[in-house]
Design an enzyme around this catalytic site. Structure first.
Site, PDB file in Angstrom:
ATOM      1  N   HIS A   1      -0.945   5.658   6.848  1.00 37.27           N
ATOM      2  CA  HIS A   1      -0.406   5.655   5.490  1.00 37.27           C
ATOM      3  C   HIS A   1      -0.077   7.088   5.074  1.00 37.27           C
ATOM      4  O   HIS A   1      -0.660   8.042   5.601  1.00 37.27           O
ATOM      5  CB  HIS A   1      -1.409   5.055   4.500  1.00 37.27           C
TER       6      HIS A   1
ATOM      7  N   SER B   1       0.798  -1.222   0.000  1.00 35.29           N
ATOM      8  CA  SER B   1       0.000   0.000   0.000  1.00 35.29           C
ATOM      9  C   SER B   1       0.833   1.276   0.000  1.00 35.29           C
ATOM     10  O   SER B   1       0.360   2.328  -0.433  1.00 35.29           O
ATOM     11  CB  SER B   1      -0.932   0.001   1.217  1.00 35.29           C
TER      12      SER B   1
END
Length: 273
Positions: A255, A49
């Protein structure tokens, strides 16, 4: 006799300096050639990711659950450098086995450049952060220590398998392995959430993961892009975070934001090339 020796010594010094200069110029020319070849050639972006761009938004609808963002560093680099071909197979949630089984298809002997982030999910990134957010400090620290043991004992072999597969399929490619940022600025602006001990323990695990990854990359002759230093001053609790903390959608948590991809990952990748 002394004059002859003096002339000989001077000639030797000039020759040595000339050879050193020529060698340096040749090395620079070789590096420039590699960079030019990579920039103009065939590029494949692999990984998890952090490479697909989760957290950056503007996802390619055709990428489904892989959540490949148009703001991810591979897309940004390709847009700027216009490689002859670009294949983006990085996928949210990927582990080393997924790279081996699902992402290597576009790579071949003509591939010039490969980028990859991998290893965080193998080490249990999601479970570590879930445990630390929802449970006690001691439980968090124990879970991080379990992840550290995995990174030290098991992950190197899994990284070797991935790197060897890439090398076998694209023996002349420039391969750049990128690391992960530290999540937290210690003694920063956060007044709620994890304890400082938890934050420090998580940062230490990120440093360990990066050091293991960098060592395995170097042993395979690959470049390494250090993003931790580029995120310094932009961690969670910094006041100018390039990383999401716990957020919605929940999958974006921990993230990089779009600023982390463009300001952290993209320059680290470009420099490593």
């Amino acid at each position: 006799m002394r004059l002859t020796r003096l002339v000989s010594a001077a000639s030797a010094a000039v020759l040595t300096a000339t050879l050193a200069l020529t060698g340096g110029q040749l090395a620079q020319a070789a590096d420039a050639s590699v960079g030019a070849q990579a920039a103009g050639g065939d590029y494949v972006a692999l990984g998890d990711s952090y490479s697909s761009g989760v957290g950056a938004g503007d996802y390619d609808s055709g990428s489904g659950d892989c959540k490949r963002s148009n703001r991810a560093y591979p897309k940004l680099w390709a847009a700027k450098n216009a490689p002859a071909s670009f294949h983006f197979t990085a996928c949210s949630g990927a582990v080393t086995g997924d790279v081996l089984n699902k992402q290597l298809g576009p790579i071949n002997s003509g591939t010039d450049l490969v980028s990859i982030t991998i290893g965080g999910n193998d080490a249990g990134f999601v479970d570590v952060m879930t445990t630390c957010v929802l449970q006690s400090e001691s439980t968090c620290v124990n879970r991080v220590n379990t992840a550290r043991a995995y990174v030290e004992k098991t992950l190197p072999g899994k990284l070797d398998a991935v790197y060897t597969a890439i090398k076998n399929k694209a023996p002349r490619a420039r391969v750049v392995v990128l690391g992960y940022p530290r999540f937290y600025k210690l003694n920063g602006t956060c007044v709620v959430g994890l304890t400082e001990k938890e934050r420090s323990t998580i940062n230490g695990a990120a440093d360990l993961l990066n050091s293991i990854t960098a060592k395995r990359a170097a042993d395979h002759g690959f470049g390494y892009g250090d993003v931790a230093s580029r995120f310094t001053g932009h961690e969670i609790c910094s006041g100018d975070a390039w990383l999401h903390s716990v957020t919605f959608p929940i999958g974006d948590s921990y993230h990089p934001k779009a600023a982390g991809q463009s300001g952290g990952y993209l320059p680290a990748f470009s420099s490593a090339i």
